[in-house]
Design an enzyme around this catalytic site. Structure first.
Site, short mmCIF file in Angstrom:
data_model
loop_
_atom_site.label_atom_id
_atom_site.label_comp_id
_atom_site.label_asym_id
_atom_site.label_seq_id
_atom_site.Cartn_x
_atom_site.Cartn_y
_atom_site.Cartn_z
N ASP A 1 0.83 -1.21 0.00
CA ASP A 1 0.00 0.00 0.00
C ASP A 1 0.87 1.26 0.00
O ASP A 1 0.63 2.20 0.77
CB ASP A 1 -0.93 0.01 1.22
CG ASP A 1 -2.12 0.95 1.04
OD1 ASP A 1 -2.37 1.37 -0.12
OD2 ASP A 1 -2.79 1.28 2.03
N VAL A 2 1.86 1.29 -0.89
CA VAL A 2 2.71 2.47 -1.02
C VAL A 2 1.92 3.58 -1.71
O VAL A 2 1.39 3.39 -2.80
CB VAL A 2 3.99 2.14 -1.83
CG1 VAL A 2 4.82 3.40 -2.04
CG2 VAL A 2 4.80 1.06 -1.14
#
Length: 414
Positions: free
Chosen positions: A243-244
Site C-alpha cells: 500500500d505504497v
C-alpha cells in the site's frame, strides 16, 4: 421456514471498492459542510458504509441504504447551516467575536480521551479499520524532551483480510530501519482494542503535495531516496508493503526525513498469517497505485508491486495539479484504471507483456489499442533523471521493473 437471502454479493464486492465508497461519501459530506474536518467526515462515512453493508442483502440495497443515510446527514448539515446564518443575522456586529469565541470552546473543554497509560489523546485521523490519536508522551526525566506520539487503535476481531494489526506489529518489530516507521510499543485494552504506538510525524507526502508548496529538486530526491531505502530493507526481508502511496510516506519536516508507514496489509514470507506466496490476495493497494498484474488476477505477485506503486508516487509529484498519474474515477473502477494505464503506457499484447498469459483475467475484455506516450510528453516538468527512472519502474512486465536497490543506483541519486 423461508430461506435467508443470499449474501454472495458480499464475497464478490471487494474491500477496495468499499474503501472507494467510503472516500466518496466523505467527500460529499465535506462538500455539504465546509467546516467539517476530514477525519470526522471519514469517520461518519465509515459508519454509514459499515451499517449499510451489514444490513443489505444485495448490492442494489447496499447502494440505496448508504445514499439514503448520506441524504439524511446532508439535510441535517443544511439545517445546521441555516440556524447558524439566522443566529449570525440576529447577533449583528458582534457575530465575528462570537464566532471566534465559539471556535475556541471545543479546544478549551475537550481534554481528549485516555488510552491505556496515555491521557489527553485527541483524534487525528481514521481508516476503515483503525482510528489514530495524537498524544503527548511524558518525558522519563526532567532533562528528557517531551515527545508527541501517534496511537493506532484497532479491533482485530472486526478486521477483514488482508488487514491484520497483529501481523502489522510483528512485521514492524522485525523490520526496524531508519526509513521504516518505528513501533515504540503495543498493548491490548480490556475492550479487546489493539493499540500500536508510533512517533508522531507532522507531515505526509500527501499533505505536502496538497499544500501546493514549492518543493526543490534535491528535497524531492531526498524523500524518494528515503522511501527506496525503506523498500530495499523490507524487500530484503521478504516483505511486500502492498500500500505504497503519498499518505503512507510520513515526514518529520517539510524536507524530510521520510519513513514508510502503515503496514496494515503488508505480506511477509516469514509470517504464519500471510497468504501462501502463490495465492496472495489481489484486493490490495489503493486505487490508482495498483499495478496491472493484480488488476488481471495475478496472485503470485512479488515486491515489484511496491515498485510500481512507488513509480506512481514519483510521477504524482510532477503532474499538473499534483494529481495521480492514473485515474480510477470517483468510485475506484478497475476498468477505468486499466483504461487510464493503457492510454498512458500503450495497450499491451502478449508479445509486449509475456507474463500476462498466466493471468486468469487477461484477454477476457477487448480494449482499444492505444500507442505508448513519451515520458517527456506525460510529465514535461519532470527532470530527465526522474523520467528515466519512471520508464524503468512503470512497465507492464513485473520482472523487468527495477528493484529498490537498482533504483537507488540510478542517476537521480548520484
Amino acid at each position: 421456514m423461508t430461506p435467508l437471502p443470499s449474501q454472495e454479493w458480499k464475497t464478490t464486492f471487494s474491500f477496495r471498492e468499499r474503501v472507494a465508497i467510503v472516500e466518496h461519501i466523505a467527500s460529499l459530506l465535506e462538500s455539504s459542510d465546509p467546516s467539517l474536518e476530514h477525519s470526522r467526515a471519514l469517520s461518519s462515512a465509515r459508519a454509514i458504509e459499515v451499517e449499510s453493508h451489514e444490513k443489505s442483502f444485495s448490492q442494489e440495497e447496499y447502494t440505496r441504504l448508504w445514499k439514503a443515510k448520506l441524504q439524511e446527514l446532508k439535510e441535517k448539515y443544511a439545517e445546521k447551516q441555516l440556524e447558524t446564518r439566522s443566529l449570525s443575522a440576529v447577533s449583528g456586529s458582534g457575530s465575528a467575536f462570537d464566532d471566534a469565541a465559539s471556535q475556541d470552546i471545543p479546544h478549551a473543554t475537550d481534554r481528549g480521551i485516555t488510552i491505556g497509560r496515555f491521557i489527553g489523546c485527541r483524534h487525528h485521523n481514521s481508516g476503515i479499520f483503525s482510528d489514530v490519536y495524537k498524544a503527548l508522551l511524558k518525558p522519563m526525566t526532567l532533562m528528557s524532551p517531551a515527545q508527541f506520539v501517534a496511537l493506532k487503535v484497532t479491533i482485530p476481531s472486526r478486521m477483514a483480510p488482508p488487514h491484520d494489526s497483529h501481523r502489522e506489529a510483528r512485521i514492524l518489530q522485525k523490520s526496524e530501519h531508519r526509513c521504516v516507521v518505528k513501533l515504540l510499543e503495543k498493548f491490548t485494552l480490556p475492550t479487546s482494542q489493539f493499540v500500536m504506538v508510533f512517533p508522531f510525524y507532522n507531515y505526509s507526502l500527501d499533505t505536502l503535495l496538497k499544500s501546493n508548496a514549492k518543493i526543490a529538486g534535491d528535497q524531492m530526491a531526498d524523500i524518494f531516496q528515503d522511501v527506496l531505502c525503506g523498500l530495499e530493507h523490507i524487500h530484503s526481508l521478504g516483505i511486500i508493503h502492498r500500500d505504497v502511496k503519498p499518505s503512507n510516506i510520513l515526514l518529520m519536516g517539510a524536507d524530510g526525513p521520510a519513513v514508510l508507514a502503515d503496514f496494515g496489509i503488508a505480506w511477509s514470507s516469514n509470517d504464519p498469517e500471510s497468504e501462501p506466496a502463490e495465492h496472495k490476495i489481489t484486493d490490495v493497494g489503493t486505487t490508482c497505485y495498483r499495478p496491472p498484474e493484480i488488476l488481471f488476477g495475478n496472485t503470485a505477485y512479488t515486491t515489484s508491486l511496491d515498485m510500481w506503486a512507488f513509480g506512481c508516487v514519483m510521477a504524482e509529484c510532477y503532474t499538473d495539479g499534483r494529481e495521480s498519474l492514473f485515474d480510477a474515477g470517483d468510485l475506484g473502477s478497475e476498468l477505468q484504471l486499466i483504461g487510464s494505464i493503457f492510454r498512458r503506457l500503450g495497450t499491451p499484447t502478449l508479445e509486449t507483456w509475456p507474463e500476462a498469459s498466466n493471468f486468469s483475467d487477461f484477454g477476457k475484455i477487448c480494449f482499444n489499442s492505444f500507442p505508448a506516450q513519451k515520458w517527456e510528453d506525460i510529465l514535461p516538468k519532470a527532470p530527465r533523471p526522474v523520467t528515466e527512472l519512471l520508464s524503468q519502474l512503470l512497465v507492464f512486465e513485473s520482472g523487468d521493473r527495477l528493484s529498490a536497490t537498482e533504483a537507488l543506483a540510478t542517476d537521480l541519486f548520484e
